[in-house]
Motif scaffolding. Structure first.
Motif, short mmCIF file in Angstrom:
data_model
loop_
_atom_site.label_atom_id
_atom_site.label_comp_id
_atom_site.label_asym_id
_atom_site.label_seq_id
_atom_site.Cartn_x
_atom_site.Cartn_y
_atom_site.Cartn_z
N UNK A 63 18.29 -0.13 4.74
CA UNK A 63 16.87 -0.10 5.07
C UNK A 63 16.43 -1.54 5.31
N UNK A 64 15.36 -1.74 6.09
CA UNK A 64 14.97 -3.09 6.49
C UNK A 64 13.88 -3.70 5.61
N UNK A 259 5.66 0.42 3.51
CA UNK A 259 7.06 0.75 3.27
C UNK A 259 7.78 -0.49 2.74
N UNK A 260 8.78 -1.00 3.47
CA UNK A 260 9.55 -2.16 3.01
C UNK A 260 9.14 -3.47 3.70
N UNK A 277 12.63 1.64 14.27
CA UNK A 277 12.74 2.94 14.94
C UNK A 277 13.63 2.85 16.17
N UNK A 278 13.58 1.71 16.85
CA UNK A 278 14.35 1.52 18.08
C UNK A 278 15.75 0.99 17.82
N UNK A 279 16.10 0.72 16.57
CA UNK A 279 17.44 0.24 16.24
C UNK A 279 17.69 -1.21 16.58
N UNK A 292 15.59 6.53 7.65
CA UNK A 292 14.69 6.59 8.81
C UNK A 292 13.29 6.08 8.47
N UNK A 293 12.60 5.64 9.51
CA UNK A 293 11.22 5.18 9.34
C UNK A 293 10.37 6.34 8.84
N UNK A 294 9.61 6.16 7.77
CA UNK A 294 8.74 7.25 7.29
C UNK A 294 7.72 7.64 8.36
#
Length: 295
Positions: A63-64, A259-260, A277-279, A292-294
């Motif tokens: 996760x980022x 989030x993070x 989301x776009x990797x 995955x992005x919430x």
């Protein structure tokens, strides 16, 4: 969570709310609706104590993060850290992982295979430290310090490990981006430790055991935000106690957290969301899963 005004020395008492990460329970301490940060600390979770059965373990997939440094400190157990810089190593009790996200990093936290096979306990603290505005977009970095490198002060019934900053004449080798204090205080029953007013913002997280401050007892599992300028003494009552002293200089302005991601600019968080989301974040070698992005 709840908050309650206390004595002249205690500005606020925060009781965490329960949450879940990687399949085990955490206690979410910060952020709190009426107290977003203490010094640079913008996030604090108590992980466990939890026990995994053989064949199970912690699984926090890649996760980022941006705009912060994560600080992992264990009381029990072992976690394997992997990140997008190529680092892969375990952390054990008394050690510290200090991961600076800066403009962006990805990491995972899992139980090592040997630990997963036999099962076992895990307990500790996960903190996030916000970066100064002029350092939010710095290059990502990761530093591990083992227990032998972190200074320990033993004075009677007080045992203090200095994770970051300086305490009782000892200074941690951990590099910090702004004035920070983070100390693991272990008190024998009846032992007392002074908490002076040297830091602009301070709090005590009561990890285990009861303590007394200004004649009032406090039970474990809560954060006591100390009033500015108030020098106090904390004493273990009814048995030994373990608590974390944390804080430092007030941050250079408010921070947004989603989030993070942490940033002084909302638009930067929106960009990080789109990038994940776009990797567009770098992957974690050896760990192909992801959170995955919430929505």
């Amino acid at each position: 969570m709840r908050e309650r005004p206390e004595t002249e020395a205690i500005e606020m008492e925060i009781v965490p709310r329960a949450g879940d990460i990687g399949g085990f329970e955490v206690a979410r301490v910060l952020p709190f609706r009426k107290r977003r940060m203490v010094g640079p600390f913008i996030f604090l979770d108590q992980m466990g104590p939890s026990r995994f059965t053989p064949g199970t373990g912690l699984d926090v997939a890649p996760h980022p993060h941006i705009g912060l440094a994560t600080v992992t400190y264990l009381v029990e157990g072992e976690i394997l850290h992997r990140d997008s810089l190529g680092n892969a190593l375990p952390i054990r009790p008394g050690e510290v992982n200090w991961m600076t996200a800066g403009r962006g990093i990805v990491h995972s936290e899992r139980s090592p295979d040997a630990v997963r096979a036999r099962g076992g306990a895990i307990a500790g603290l996960q903190a996030w430290v916000a970066l100064p505005r002029d350092g939010e977009e710095c290059a990502p970095a990761f530093v591990h310090h083992d227990d032998a490198t972190l200074p320990v002060i033993v004075d009677g019934g007080v045992n203090a490990r200095v994770i970051a900053g300086a305490y009782a004449g000892a200074r941690s080798p951990v590099a910090v981006a702004s004035e920070t204090i983070y100390v693991d205080l272990n008190l024998a029953e009846g032992a007392a430790a002074p908490i002076d007013a040297a830091w602009e913002e301070r709090a005590l997280y009561l990890y285990s055991g009861g303590v007394e401050i200004d004649g009032r007892r406090y039970d474990p599992g809560r954060l006591l935000v100390l009033a500015p300028g108030a020098a106090i003494t904390v004493r273990a009552v009814g048995g030994p106690a373990r608590l974390m002293l944390m804080g430092g200089a007030a941050m250079d302005g408010p921070r947004h957290i989603w989030w993070n991601f942490v940033s002084s600019r909302r638009e930067r968080i929106e960009q990080a969301k789109a990038d994940w989301k776009a990797g567009r974040f770098d992957p974690v070698p050896g760990d192909d899963d992801f959170v995955p992005l919430p929505e």
